[in-house]
Design an enzyme around this catalytic site. Structure first.
Site, mmCIF file in Angstrom:
data_model
loop_
_atom_site.group_PDB
_atom_site.id
_atom_site.type_symbol
_atom_site.label_atom_id
_atom_site.label_comp_id
_atom_site.label_asym_id
_atom_site.label_seq_id
_atom_site.Cartn_x
_atom_site.Cartn_y
_atom_site.Cartn_z
ATOM 1 N N TYR A 171 0.785 -1.314 0.053
ATOM 2 C CA TYR A 171 0.021 -0.004 0.094
ATOM 3 C C TYR A 171 1.100 1.387 0.036
ATOM 4 O O TYR A 171 1.645 1.335 0.894
ATOM 5 C CB TYR A 171 -1.072 0.078 1.351
ATOM 6 C CG TYR A 171 -1.919 1.055 1.537
ATOM 7 C CD1 TYR A 171 -2.514 1.814 0.487
ATOM 8 C CD2 TYR A 171 -2.259 1.117 2.781
ATOM 9 C CE1 TYR A 171 -3.442 2.729 0.807
ATOM 10 C CE2 TYR A 171 -3.141 2.462 2.990
ATOM 11 C CZ TYR A 171 -3.709 3.043 1.977
ATOM 12 O OH TYR A 171 -4.762 3.914 2.255
ATOM 13 N N HIS A 174 -2.932 7.604 -0.460
ATOM 14 C CA HIS A 174 -3.488 8.425 0.616
ATOM 15 C C HIS A 174 -2.722 9.195 1.350
ATOM 16 O O HIS A 174 -3.147 9.579 2.407
ATOM 17 C CB HIS A 174 -4.574 7.368 1.503
ATOM 18 C CG HIS A 174 -5.506 6.987 0.650
ATOM 19 N ND1 HIS A 174 -5.786 5.526 0.550
ATOM 20 C CD2 HIS A 174 -6.661 7.402 0.046
ATOM 21 C CE1 HIS A 174 -7.085 5.172 0.019
ATOM 22 N NE2 HIS A 174 -7.324 6.356 -0.562
ATOM 23 N N ASP A 266 -10.007 11.293 -2.940
ATOM 24 C CA ASP A 266 -10.029 10.028 -3.278
ATOM 25 C C ASP A 266 -11.738 9.883 -3.186
ATOM 26 O O ASP A 266 -12.467 9.318 -4.177
ATOM 27 C CB ASP A 266 -9.209 8.976 -2.571
ATOM 28 C CG ASP A 266 -9.536 7.541 -3.317
ATOM 29 O OD1 ASP A 266 -9.839 7.444 -4.474
ATOM 30 O OD2 ASP A 266 -9.279 6.557 -2.730
#
Ligand code: ADP
Ligand code: SF4
Length: 688
Positions: A171, A174, A266
């Protein structure tokens, strides 16, 4: 018969595993996290039952040094977490879907309030997790620390495999994770992890390689990568370094899940962005890799989904919110029941599960978060238990949902509304600037109601208590809504504000479908407008926008420490402020109204008690609402006398709240109808 939508149901190979179709529930937070694994598993399982081919976890912390408390995310700190995670993978596998896990090692976003561990980041820097402004700093991760973190990530990947996951994420999105921070241009470390782009990407590459080596024989290794931060050249850019990073790592992972950063970009609300808004940022990725690409963009239209695939933007339709609003979206498309899709309205109430640390809620889907604790299913409801008729007064969100769900149970339902149009506050509010998608709340319910023969809707039918009793239905549900107060009473003031100013309330705007006639007729006299916002959600900001766009000089004043305070939890506050600044709205926090005259308002600073005077031609009071509960009190004697078998008040008429709560209240009334409810007993299971 072949259909244009068949393409959505093609299996997709992702490394060593195969997804049954192209519907991909991307990782999303939910407020259950590690604390409520049963609730979480049931919620994820419901998505799989509804046809989502891949169902992922939320961010899942791989180690206690990346502790995201006070938020409740997933934990895979040790083998002790495996049984909880197995609940989810079992629930997902039961319906033939793949389970994905987003392994997360955050940098300074991990405030470690619970573990009290030291946070690692690329250099020693102020912590932002939790409040956004946590006291304390991270420690600069040494090369040995990075080695250690890689080991933790590898161990977590092996644990994830043992917990039954099919897709394991690395990941970097963000603006949360250490891997993402290391890729930033700010990373000027002198070692091989800083400086050049190759060096800055090294850690992310190593995570992917480690994961592939550890579990890649049987599990797919996915990456989640934010290709743009929407902050210009100081951040990641889709037409800058992001392109180089994707080129460098193109064939390394088994799947690219790409989006924009941060979360507020997002998951933009429909007030600010429409379906497919990320396409322009992510479309380059597919040109650089042969691996499947997942993207999001709040797709609820099957045609837009097909188009996104045919145009080569993505291979799989990623969704968080559309899968929350309708866990059965894929199955409905498959069955050609497009009109039954409960489309997400883009309000971000679901996000407030995470940001307020409670199980996820959804405006459109009242069963979201209730799958385990109340055993609620979004498509199935218990059949009727009697032949009794029910009269519902008020066709706002509460009344519409109660009627729909009672109708689905098979009851004979009569629904009335004084207005010509159904929808109550939603019909009115969706006419305000940029709130038009909220109409979906009404449209979906009316479409369903039209299909149910045992629901009879009578618009233009104002009901008095006498009318209701004469109608003869033994059961009455009142969903008569609420009216905005004119006197300034709200969270802050408990006594009416005195004075002679022209006062408006949101109802004056709503009933006029925009600007009240006075603003057109006396435009010159209504120039300086003071909005007093003790509601703190969207209404104050929306009206400020409307008035400023119509040439008024607007001051938006609130007793709260910031403007539209609660919208920080729906990730909208920054965009609202930007819009208000653009429109030259004067913003005044920490102030209440003390009194007013036709030409000014005396206002008080709630911190210093200092008084000042603001010139204004009118005041818009956005404060509390008064429940329309007169009918309820008038009908109570009839209930006591046995003329009615039951009488229930729901939605804003019972206690004004957000639209999601009105829908929930209507749904609850339908589920509880003909049931004996013991007020002494908690009506849902509690995870302990
Ligand atoms: P909620 O959010 O609780 O659903 P709303 O204010 O959106 O409440 O909707 C209430 C609806 O009830 C409105 O459409 C209003 O016209 C209707 N209504 C209120 N009082 C009556 C009444 N006495 N007879 C019929 N309809 C009513
Ligand atoms: Fe969509 Fe709102 Fe439901 Fe979230 S809460 S899924 S944004 S309708």
């Amino acid at each position: 018969m072949p259909s244009r939508y068949d393409i959505l149901f093609q299996p997709i190979k992702i490394g060593p595993v195969t997804a049954p179709n192209r519907f991909y529930q991307v990782p999303h937070c939910n407020g259950f996290g590690w604390r409520m694994p049963k609730g979480l598993a049931a919620m994820r399982g419901m998505k799989a039952e509804g046809g989502w081919g891949v169902v992922c976890t939320e961010e899942t912390e791989i180690h206690h040094t990346s502790d995201l408390s006070p938020f409740f995310e997933g934990h895979i700190w040790s083998d002790d977490d495996i049984p909880s995670l197995l609940l989810m993978t079992d629930a997902v596998h039961k319906h033939g879907a793949l389970a994905g896990i987003e392994l997360s090692y955050n940098g300074r976003d991990a405030s470690n309030l619970y573990s009290r561990a030291v946070t690692f980041d690329l250099f020693s820097r102020g912590l932002v997790g939790g409040s956004g402004y946590e006291p304390g700093q991270s420690r600069a991760a040494t090369k040995d620390d990075l080695k250690q973190i890689r080991k933790w990530h590898r161990n977590a990947a092996i644990r994830a495999k043992n917990a039954g996951f099919d897709i394991i994420y690395c990941y970097a999105a963000h603006n949360l994770t250490l891997a993402f921070h290391l890729m930033s241009k700010d990373n000027d470390r002198a070692d091989e992890y800083g400086g050049s782009l190759e060096n800055r990407t090294r850690f992310f590459r190593e995570l992917i390689e480690d994961t592939k080596e550890a579990v890649g024989d049987t599990c797919a290794v996915a990456v989640r990568f934010a290709v743009d931060e929407l902050i210009g050249a100081s951040g990641m850019q889709f037409d800058g370094e992001a392109r180089d990073i994707v080129s460098m790592l193109a064939e390394l992972p088994d799947l690219w899940d790409v989006n924009v950063s941060s979360w507020k970009n997002d998951s933009t609300t429909s007030r600010f962005e429409k379906e497919g808004n990320q396409e322009k940022y992510i479309s380059f990725v597919k040109k650089l890799t042969t691996k499947p690409v997942v993207g999001v963009g709040r797709y609820t239209s099957p045609d837009s989904m097909v188009s996104a695939i045919e145009r080569g933007i993505m291979d799989m339709i990623g969704a968080a919110r559309p899968s929350i609003a309708d866990p059965f979206l894929p199955n409905k498309i498959k069955a050609g029941r497009h009109e039954d899709i409960r489309e997400c309205i883009g309000c971000n109430i679901c996000v407030t599960g995470d940001t307020r640390f409670v199980p996820i809620r959804c405006t459109q889907n009242p069963t979201m978060g209730e799958e385990w604790r109340r055993n609620w299913h979004p498509e199935i409801i218990a059949p009727k238990k009697s032949e009794d008729e029910i009269l519902i007064v008020g066709a706002g969100p509460a009344g519409l949902e109660a009627a729909r769900a009672l109708g689905q149970r098979g009851y004979h339902v009569v629904l009335t509304d004084a207005k010509r149009e159904a929808g109550g506050r939603v019909a009115l509010e969706s006419a305000l600037p940029n709130l038009n998608e909220w109409r979906r709340v009404i449209d979906w319910r009316l479409t369903q109601i039209q299909k149910i023969e045992n629901i009879y809707f009578y618009p233009s039918s104002p009901m008095t208590a006498k009318d209701i009793l004469e109608a003869g239905a033994p059961h009455v549900i009142l969903a008569t809504g609420a009216k905005w107060r004119r006197d300034g009473i709200g969270r802050y003031l408990s006594r009416p504000v005195k004075g002679g100013a022209k006062i408006f309330t949101p109802d004056d705007f709503l009933e006029s479908g925009g600007l009240p006639p006075a603003f057109q007729q006396q435009a010159a006299e209504l120039q300086k407008i003071l909005i007093y916002d003790d509601d703190h959600y969207y209404m104050g900001g929306v009206l400020a926008e409307l008035l400023a766009e119509n040439g008024c000089e607007v001051t938006l004043m609130t007793p709260a420490p910031s403007i539209s305070y609660w919208t920080q939890f729906t990730l909208e506050q920054d965009r609202i402020l930007k819009q208000l600044h653009k429109l030259n709205v004067t913003l005044l926090a920490d102030h209440i109204i003390a009194s007013h005259t036709p030409t000014n308002a005396t206002v008080t600073n709630v911190i210093t008690s200092a008084e000042s005077t603001l010139a204004c031609d009118a005041i818009v009071m956005v404060t509390d609402r008064i429940p329309n509960d007169a009918l309820y009190h008038e009908l109570k004697p009839a209930l006591a006398e046995g003329k009615l078998k039951s009488l229930r008040i729901i939605g804003d008429a019972e206690a004004p709240n957000i639209i999601a709560q009105a829908i929930f209240s209507g749904h609850l009334a339908a589920r509880e109808f003909d049931e004996l409810i013991d007020p002494d007993v908690t009506p849902f299971k509690v995870e302990r």
